[in-house]
Structure formats: C-alpha cells, structure tokens
Design an enzyme around this catalytic site. Structure first.
Site, short mmCIF file in Angstrom:
data_model
loop_
_atom_site.label_atom_id
_atom_site.label_comp_id
_atom_site.label_asym_id
_atom_site.label_seq_id
_atom_site.Cartn_x
_atom_site.Cartn_y
_atom_site.Cartn_z
N GLU A 61 -0.16 10.51 5.31
CA GLU A 61 -0.29 9.05 5.13
C GLU A 61 1.08 8.43 4.80
O GLU A 61 1.42 7.38 5.34
CB GLU A 61 -1.28 8.79 4.00
N ASP A 71 0.83 -1.21 0.00
CA ASP A 71 0.00 0.00 0.00
C ASP A 71 0.86 1.26 0.00
O ASP A 71 0.47 2.29 -0.56
CB ASP A 71 -0.99 0.00 1.17
N GLU A 96 -9.63 -2.92 -6.34
CA GLU A 96 -9.55 -2.96 -4.87
C GLU A 96 -9.66 -4.40 -4.37
O GLU A 96 -8.94 -4.81 -3.46
CB GLU A 96 -10.65 -2.08 -4.23
N GLU A 104 -11.07 6.34 -2.21
CA GLU A 104 -11.03 6.80 -0.81
C GLU A 104 -12.15 6.16 0.01
O GLU A 104 -11.95 5.72 1.14
CB GLU A 104 -11.15 8.33 -0.74
C1 LIG Z 1 -5.33 0.23 -2.48
C2 LIG Z 1 -5.72 1.47 -1.76
N1 LIG Z 1 -6.96 2.00 -1.97
C3 LIG Z 1 -7.31 3.16 -1.32
C4 LIG Z 1 -6.47 3.78 -0.46
C5 LIG Z 1 -6.92 5.02 0.28
N2 LIG Z 1 -6.15 6.16 -0.06
C6 LIG Z 1 -5.22 3.21 -0.27
N3 LIG Z 1 -4.33 3.75 0.58
N4 LIG Z 1 -4.84 2.03 -0.92
#
Ligand SMILES: Cc1ncc(CN)c(N)n1
Length: 223
Positions: A90, A48, A212, A142
C-alpha cells in the site's frame, strides 16, 4: 437451527446509522457518482499516505498482542502478518499514485482530523490495551475502507476510470476475505471476553467510526 448472532453483527445492527455514515460518506458517494472533485481526491491521497505510515506500527502492536494473548496465536498472527505485507504494498502504491497525480508527499502536513486519528492509533499501541480491543479497531478500520471502495465498484456506479484502481485496492474480493478473517478473529475473542473488555471494545468501534467520518470530511474539505 438458526445461526448464532455474533457480537459484531449485534454492534453493526445497533450502530447502523453511524456505520453507514462512514461507509457511504459523501466523499465516497462523489467517487461512485463520478462527480468527485479531483483536488479532494488529491487531499485524501496525501493525507492517507501519512495515516497509513502511522497505521503500520499500530498493526505491528496488534500482531505482538496476538502472539502473546490469543489462544489461536498461529492463525491470528498469520492473518495480521498478511495485513502488514499488504500495507507494505500500500505504501509503494501511494508513492506511485502520488507521482501520477503530482502530489508531493514530502511536503504534506497532516491536518487536524488526521493528527487526531493517528494519536488515537498511538493510544491503542499501549500494552494496557487488550488484544481484543485493539483487534476490534483493526478490523473496523480495514472493513470501512473495504465496504466504502467496494460500493464504488458496484455495477451501477459511475466511478471515473482513473479512480478504479484506487477503489480496487480496497474494494477487491480478496481484501474482503481478509476483512472477514479479521472479523472472525474479533468475534472469537469477544465470545470469551469479560463484560468490561466488551464495553471497551464497543466504545473503540464507535471512536473508529467517528474518526473515519472526520477523515472523509477532511478530504472532502468540510473542516
Ligand atoms: C483513514 C484510513 N482508514 C483505513 C484505511 C485502510 N487501511 C486507510 N488506508 N485509511
């Protein structure tokens, strides 16, 4: 008088099954049920981090499109700018968290599902992709995280204490409000969009949902 059903509401009803597949994935359920395999969590964390780095230029492109293409440019630009500021935090959080879990971010190689998702983001950066279409992708990306991690914070959840902070990051109320602001932007844009743009935007939503799910699958060791 009954409230008007928005385009996003219509889509979420129509694609409920796929949407729930993304927000109630077994990876998320395993956090919520307290039986998450920590190595899966570490995989997700490292992957991520790479995704979020690729997400930043995508969001910057949405900001540019908002500035150029929306009739409420100031309002939209501020919401999106807030999103970019949150992404800055983040990235710092990922670095801190990776250190805590002993994940070496510099040696992470993006897995196939991640590469494909990042490539998809890159394709949306193109100036040919309309603001409305890109904004739909942004809202969905998001919101899926918000709903997924908020699910892990519900009263009856058994989320391990050491993962609560992660869930709070996206599952908190103010992130939820930010996602609602994105949804309002998207619905306002869709309201005045052509049929062609609406069709493209819906297809983009479906692709986000699929990416996702693949991303969670990859983290869960299902690829
Ligand atoms: C795969 C993924 N999807 C969404 C997000 C949210 N910004 C993330 N951090 N990573």
């Amino acid at each position: 008088m009954q409230a008007k059903i928005t385009v996003t509401e219509t889509w979420l009803r129509k694609h409920r099954h796929l949407y729930d597949g993304a927000t109630r994935h077994p990876f998320i359920r395993s956090i919520r049920d307290g039986n998450i395999d920590i190595s899966a969590f570490k995989t997700w964390l490292g992957q991520d981090y790479i995704f979020v780095r690729a997400f930043v230029p995508f969001v910057a492109s949405v900001l540019t499109k908002a500035y150029k293409g929306s009739d409420d440019a100031n309002g939209d630009v501020e919401v999106i700018l807030g999103g970019i500021a949150a992404l800055h935090d983040e990235i710092s959080w990922f670095k801190k968290e990776a250190f805590k879990w002993g994940v070496q971010l510099s040696s992470i190689v993006p897995q196939k599902a991640n590469q494909e998702y990042c490539r998809f983001l890159e394709s949306l950066i193109s100036p040919e992709v309309e603001y409305t279409v890109a904004a739909v992708a942004f809202w969905a990306i998001e919101t899926i995280y918000q709903e997924s991690f908020a699910h892990c914070l519900e009263d009856d959840s058994k989320t391990p204490p050491e993962l609560k902070e992660t869930c709070q990051r996206w599952g908190n109320e103010s992130f939820g409000e930010y996602c609602n602001s994105l949804r309002n932007i998207v619905d306002r844009q869709l309201e005045k969009a052509s049929d062609d743009v609406i069709t493209k935007a819906e297809a983009t939503l479906l692709r986000v949902l699929e990416h996702e799910v693949d991303f969670w699958n990859m983290s869960h060791g299902r690829t």
